[in-house]
Design a protein around this motif. Sequence first.
Motif, PDB file in Angstrom:
ATOM      1  N   GLN A 161       0.836  -1.200   0.000  1.00 51.51           N
ATOM      2  CA  GLN A 161       0.000   0.000   0.000  1.00 51.51           C
ATOM      3  C   GLN A 161       0.875   1.257   0.000  1.00 51.51           C
ATOM      4  O   GLN A 161       1.877   1.306   0.721  1.00 51.51           O
ATOM      5  CB  GLN A 161      -0.859   0.035   1.267  1.00 51.51           C
ATOM      6  N   PRO A 162       0.490   2.289  -0.778  1.00 49.07           N
ATOM      7  CA  PRO A 162       1.289   3.516  -0.744  1.00 49.07           C
ATOM      8  C   PRO A 162       1.076   4.275   0.566  1.00 49.07           C
ATOM      9  O   PRO A 162      -0.045   4.335   1.085  1.00 49.07           O
ATOM     10  CB  PRO A 162       0.755   4.322  -1.930  1.00 49.07           C
ATOM     11  N   GLY A 163       2.138   4.808   1.096  1.00 47.46           N
ATOM     12  CA  GLY A 163       2.044   5.651   2.290  1.00 47.46           C
ATOM     13  C   GLY A 163       2.944   6.862   2.106  1.00 47.46           C
ATOM     14  O   GLY A 163       4.118   6.706   1.752  1.00 47.46           O
ATOM     15  N   ALA A 164       2.377   8.051   2.288  1.00 42.62           N
ATOM     16  CA  ALA A 164       3.158   9.278   2.118  1.00 42.62           C
ATOM     17  C   ALA A 164       3.412   9.918   3.479  1.00 42.62           C
ATOM     18  O   ALA A 164       2.659   9.677   4.444  1.00 42.62           O
ATOM     19  CB  ALA A 164       2.410  10.248   1.210  1.00 42.62           C
ATOM     20  N   HIS A 165       4.464  10.694   3.552  1.00 48.29           N
ATOM     21  CA  HIS A 165       4.795  11.435   4.760  1.00 48.29           C
ATOM     22  C   HIS A 165       5.209  12.848   4.364  1.00 48.29           C
ATOM     23  O   HIS A 165       5.873  13.035   3.345  1.00 48.29           O
ATOM     24  CB  HIS A 165       5.976  10.803   5.507  1.00 48.29           C
ATOM     25  N   LEU A 166       4.849  13.816   5.193  1.00 46.32           N
ATOM     26  CA  LEU A 166       5.369  15.166   5.020  1.00 46.32           C
ATOM     27  C   LEU A 166       6.642  15.305   5.839  1.00 46.32           C
ATOM     28  O   LEU A 166       6.751  14.734   6.930  1.00 46.32           O
ATOM     29  CB  LEU A 166       4.336  16.196   5.486  1.00 46.32           C
ATOM     30  N   VAL A 167       7.582  16.086   5.314  1.00 47.18           N
ATOM     31  CA  VAL A 167       8.866  16.270   5.980  1.00 47.18           C
ATOM     32  C   VAL A 167       9.200  17.763   5.976  1.00 47.18           C
ATOM     33  O   VAL A 167       8.987  18.439   4.966  1.00 47.18           O
ATOM     34  CB  VAL A 167      10.001  15.527   5.252  1.00 47.18           C
ATOM     35  N   ILE A 168       9.715  18.265   7.086  1.00 40.64           N
ATOM     36  CA  ILE A 168      10.266  19.618   7.092  1.00 40.64           C
ATOM     37  C   ILE A 168      11.727  19.560   7.540  1.00 40.64           C
ATOM     38  O   ILE A 168      12.131  18.667   8.295  1.00 40.64           O
ATOM     39  CB  ILE A 168       9.478  20.588   8.010  1.00 40.64           C
ATOM     40  N   ALA A 169      12.506  20.509   7.030  1.00 38.34           N
ATOM     41  CA  ALA A 169      13.878  20.698   7.517  1.00 38.34           C
ATOM     42  C   ALA A 169      13.943  22.104   8.089  1.00 38.34           C
ATOM     43  O   ALA A 169      13.712  23.089   7.381  1.00 38.34           O
ATOM     44  CB  ALA A 169      14.884  20.522   6.391  1.00 38.34           C
ATOM     45  N   MET A 201      17.178  20.303  11.616  1.00 40.93           N
ATOM     46  CA  MET A 201      16.369  19.232  12.186  1.00 40.93           C
ATOM     47  C   MET A 201      15.364  18.774  11.129  1.00 40.93           C
ATOM     48  O   MET A 201      14.645  19.609  10.558  1.00 40.93           O
ATOM     49  CB  MET A 201      15.601  19.710  13.419  1.00 40.93           C
ATOM     50  N   LEU A 202      15.344  17.487  10.869  1.00 43.06           N
ATOM     51  CA  LEU A 202      14.345  16.923   9.964  1.00 43.06           C
ATOM     52  C   LEU A 202      13.238  16.317  10.809  1.00 43.06           C
ATOM     53  O   LEU A 202      13.499  15.511  11.713  1.00 43.06           O
ATOM     54  CB  LEU A 202      14.959  15.834   9.074  1.00 43.06           C
ATOM     55  N   LEU A 203      12.023  16.714  10.532  1.00 44.15           N
ATOM     56  CA  LEU A 203      10.861  16.236  11.270  1.00 44.15           C
ATOM     57  C   LEU A 203       9.853  15.665  10.280  1.00 44.15           C
ATOM     58  O   LEU A 203       9.497  16.331   9.302  1.00 44.15           O
ATOM     59  CB  LEU A 203      10.231  17.389  12.058  1.00 44.15           C
ATOM     60  N   VAL A 204       9.419  14.439  10.544  1.00 45.70           N
ATOM     61  CA  VAL A 204       8.508  13.729   9.649  1.00 45.70           C
ATOM     62  C   VAL A 204       7.192  13.482  10.379  1.00 45.70           C
ATOM     63  O   VAL A 204       7.193  13.132  11.559  1.00 45.70           O
ATOM     64  CB  VAL A 204       9.108  12.364   9.224  1.00 45.70           C
ATOM     65  N   GLY A 205       6.096  13.659   9.662  1.00 46.80           N
ATOM     66  CA  GLY A 205       4.774  13.472  10.258  1.00 46.80           C
ATOM     67  C   GLY A 205       4.187  12.113   9.937  1.00 46.80           C
ATOM     68  O   GLY A 205       4.858  11.229   9.403  1.00 46.80           O
ATOM     69  N   PRO A 206       2.910  11.947  10.274  1.00 45.42           N
ATOM     70  CA  PRO A 206       2.274  10.628  10.117  1.00 45.42           C
ATOM     71  C   PRO A 206       2.073  10.233   8.665  1.00 45.42           C
ATOM     72  O   PRO A 206       2.027  11.067   7.771  1.00 45.42           O
ATOM     73  CB  PRO A 206       0.939  10.794  10.834  1.00 45.42           C
ATOM     74  N   ARG A 207       1.912   8.947   8.498  1.00 44.02           N
ATOM     75  CA  ARG A 207       1.683   8.379   7.164  1.00 44.02           C
ATOM     76  C   ARG A 207       0.240   8.649   6.732  1.00 44.02           C
ATOM     77  O   ARG A 207      -0.673   8.611   7.551  1.00 44.02           O
ATOM     78  CB  ARG A 207       1.947   6.878   7.288  1.00 44.02           C
ATOM     79  N   PHE A 208       0.052   8.919   5.435  1.00 38.30           N
ATOM     80  CA  PHE A 208      -1.303   9.133   4.915  1.00 38.30           C
ATOM     81  C   PHE A 208      -1.394   8.617   3.490  1.00 38.30           C
ATOM     82  O   PHE A 208      -0.369   8.364   2.838  1.00 38.30           O
ATOM     83  CB  PHE A 208      -1.681  10.621   4.976  1.00 38.30           C
ATOM     84  N   ALA A 209      -2.624   8.466   3.026  1.00 44.51           N
ATOM     85  CA  ALA A 209      -2.832   8.016   1.652  1.00 44.51           C
ATOM     86  C   ALA A 209      -2.622   9.193   0.718  1.00 44.51           C
ATOM     87  O   ALA A 209      -3.238  10.246   0.911  1.00 44.51           O
ATOM     88  CB  ALA A 209      -4.243   7.460   1.481  1.00 44.51           C
ATOM     89  N   PRO A 210      -1.767   9.061  -0.302  1.00 37.78           N
ATOM     90  CA  PRO A 210      -1.566  10.173  -1.241  1.00 37.78           C
ATOM     91  C   PRO A 210      -2.893  10.599  -1.855  1.00 37.78           C
ATOM     92  O   PRO A 210      -3.756   9.765  -2.127  1.00 37.78           O
ATOM     93  CB  PRO A 210      -0.647   9.559  -2.311  1.00 37.78           C
ATOM     94  N   SER A 256      14.130  29.044  11.323  1.00 37.04           N
ATOM     95  CA  SER A 256      13.370  29.114  10.071  1.00 37.04           C
ATOM     96  C   SER A 256      13.097  27.699   9.587  1.00 37.04           C
ATOM     97  O   SER A 256      13.775  26.756   9.993  1.00 37.04           O
ATOM     98  CB  SER A 256      14.147  29.885   8.993  1.00 37.04           C
ATOM     99  N   ILE A 257      12.097  27.585   8.752  1.00 39.14           N
ATOM    100  CA  ILE A 257      11.804  26.285   8.130  1.00 39.14           C
ATOM    101  C   ILE A 257      11.978  26.491   6.630  1.00 39.14           C
ATOM    102  O   ILE A 257      11.190  27.192   5.991  1.00 39.14           O
ATOM    103  CB  ILE A 257      10.401  25.799   8.486  1.00 39.14           C
ATOM    104  N   ASP A 258      13.022  25.901   6.097  1.00 38.71           N
ATOM    105  CA  ASP A 258      13.435  26.230   4.737  1.00 38.71           C
ATOM    106  C   ASP A 258      13.025  25.195   3.699  1.00 38.71           C
ATOM    107  O   ASP A 258      13.004  25.499   2.513  1.00 38.71           O
ATOM    108  CB  ASP A 258      14.959  26.380   4.682  1.00 38.71           C
ATOM    109  N   TYR A 259      12.743  23.994   4.143  1.00 37.32           N
ATOM    110  CA  TYR A 259      12.407  22.927   3.193  1.00 37.32           C
ATOM    111  C   TYR A 259      11.180  22.181   3.688  1.00 37.32           C
ATOM    112  O   TYR A 259      11.106  21.803   4.851  1.00 37.32           O
ATOM    113  CB  TYR A 259      13.563  21.932   3.049  1.00 37.32           C
ATOM    114  N   ARG A 260      10.251  22.016   2.768  1.00 39.55           N
ATOM    115  CA  ARG A 260       9.071  21.199   3.047  1.00 39.55           C
ATOM    116  C   ARG A 260       8.867  20.294   1.859  1.00 39.55           C
ATOM    117  O   ARG A 260       8.743  20.774   0.735  1.00 39.55           O
ATOM    118  CB  ARG A 260       7.822  22.068   3.251  1.00 39.55           C
ATOM    119  N   TRP A 261       8.852  19.001   2.076  1.00 44.62           N
ATOM    120  CA  TRP A 261       8.643  18.082   0.965  1.00 44.62           C
ATOM    121  C   TRP A 261       7.827  16.895   1.443  1.00 44.62           C
ATOM    122  O   TRP A 261       7.541  16.774   2.631  1.00 44.62           O
ATOM    123  CB  TRP A 261       9.977  17.641   0.361  1.00 44.62           C
TER     124      TRP A 261
END
Length: 520
Positions: free
Chosen positions: A250-258, A291-300, A324-329
């Motif tokens: 199953q696909p699972g996506a996560h949001l990430v910030i740096a 700091m890299l912070l990853v959130g919960p898994r979700f369906a794309p 500052s939060i410079d990267y969001r992917w």
Amino acid sequence: MSTDRPDEASRASLWVASTAPPSYERLAGDLEVDVAIIGGGIVGVTAAQLLQRAGRRVAVLEALRVGAQATGGSTAKVTSQHALIYRSLVDTFGATTARRYGEANEWALRDILERIEAMGVHCSLERFPAYTFSIDEGRRDDLEQEAEVAARLGLPARYVTEVPLPFATAGAVVFDGQAQFDPVPYVHALANSARADGARIFEDARVTDLEERGERSVLTTEHGTVTARDVIVATALPCFDDGSYYRHAQPGAHLVIAARVEGDRPDGMFISIDDPTRSLRWVERDGVTWMLLVGPRFAPGDHDTTEGFADLDRFAREHFDVRSIDYRWWNEDYYPVDLLPYVGRMNKDTAHTYVATGFGGWGITNGHIAAHILADAILGQPNEWAAVFDSTRESKETDSSPLASAGRMISAGVSTVRYAAARLVPVSAGDVEALQPGEADVIDLDGERVAVARDREGALHAVSALCSHMGCELGWNESMETWDCPCHGSCFDIDGGVLRGPAVQPLESKQSAIDQRARP
Ligand code: FES
């Protein structure tokens, strides 16, 4: 760039955005090799290096950029600690398989470290313990039991009550001697090493057709064909799938910030088992602590990514000194229904086409293992981990229960179908003129489902709302400005170009229909 405004933050990962990639060639004409590898992530380039070094003629066909997709979006923890997996593996497959899965991942950790040293790669490598923690006292037993099971399997695991994070926890399972790195220079180093031995590495080489013709397979791209005896499909989910892997993973996506942070960084990398899940790690780069912070898994395609990023921002600022939060992917991986990745032949009737998928979010070590298993299979060599990861789940060497496993696979397939059906309910009357820049909607237009988005400059873009893979209805990812598929995780740009498979064809354009409708 340094900004707190989400729409100005980079949508590429910290790793991809801060690495100047080497240039790779473009396919021009037809080519014949021994092994063709579809996908230039860690599996593809590791296998390329192994096979070319063993004397095979190898071509890697990367649809976009080498190392910039799932591998480049990874947090790149190099670890055998995969949250609370070992107790579940013992329950599902028995202790032997669980032990060997852990041994394989510990071996991958050591082997990756040796390769980094041998190739002299500058990739921010650090050795740290890996923590799986909870903030919920009610989960303490789960942590203690996981630590006990993992230690019994021979892994460097223990339960601790002290966790070096600036908020209270209920303790953690800690694995000592793990590692983290920047995956992008590592992948480029492997690719360059393979090239130095004669491998051909192509970018912008999306394979749109794979045809087996007797002992050879022919791969078609826009710019030529590649004919090969053996083919490795090393895309996150196989883009050519004669094994129904889309039903098994199953696909699972996560949001990430740096985030740029000040103050002391914890000695460790961390993942929680709570809801919402948090995964954290740090890296030093040019005098800046990220700091890299990853959130919960979700369906794309079925998640409010704007709110998801806002939630990560709040958590980061609440607990750390964020400047500052410079990267969001966002990144995506595939989660096998029975916990073990699928690595090996595409199906039991295929001798020369191979797959690797379902790494469950632990793609660095599992990807490394997969590359070795597949290279050994092609070279006709035994591999001590092959039975554990067997893609056909036919191995007699594991103590798995095929019946239990099959039952779970079927139910996963059913849930996918139900989900797809739910998405086919009409959602909008289609007032596209009211769409604001960055907004999108799926409308009914002359009996067809059309995905309409207004870009930041105000122009409307219209494509079919049905995924070119198997026809599921797409959802708009507002933060990334992409159309994402909830069924198997394909992702398309605003004009329907493929950004992530398993789809290989773009979305059908509906631009003329929407232009006509917008005309006064
Ligand atoms: Fe399979 Fe969209 S990815 S239907």
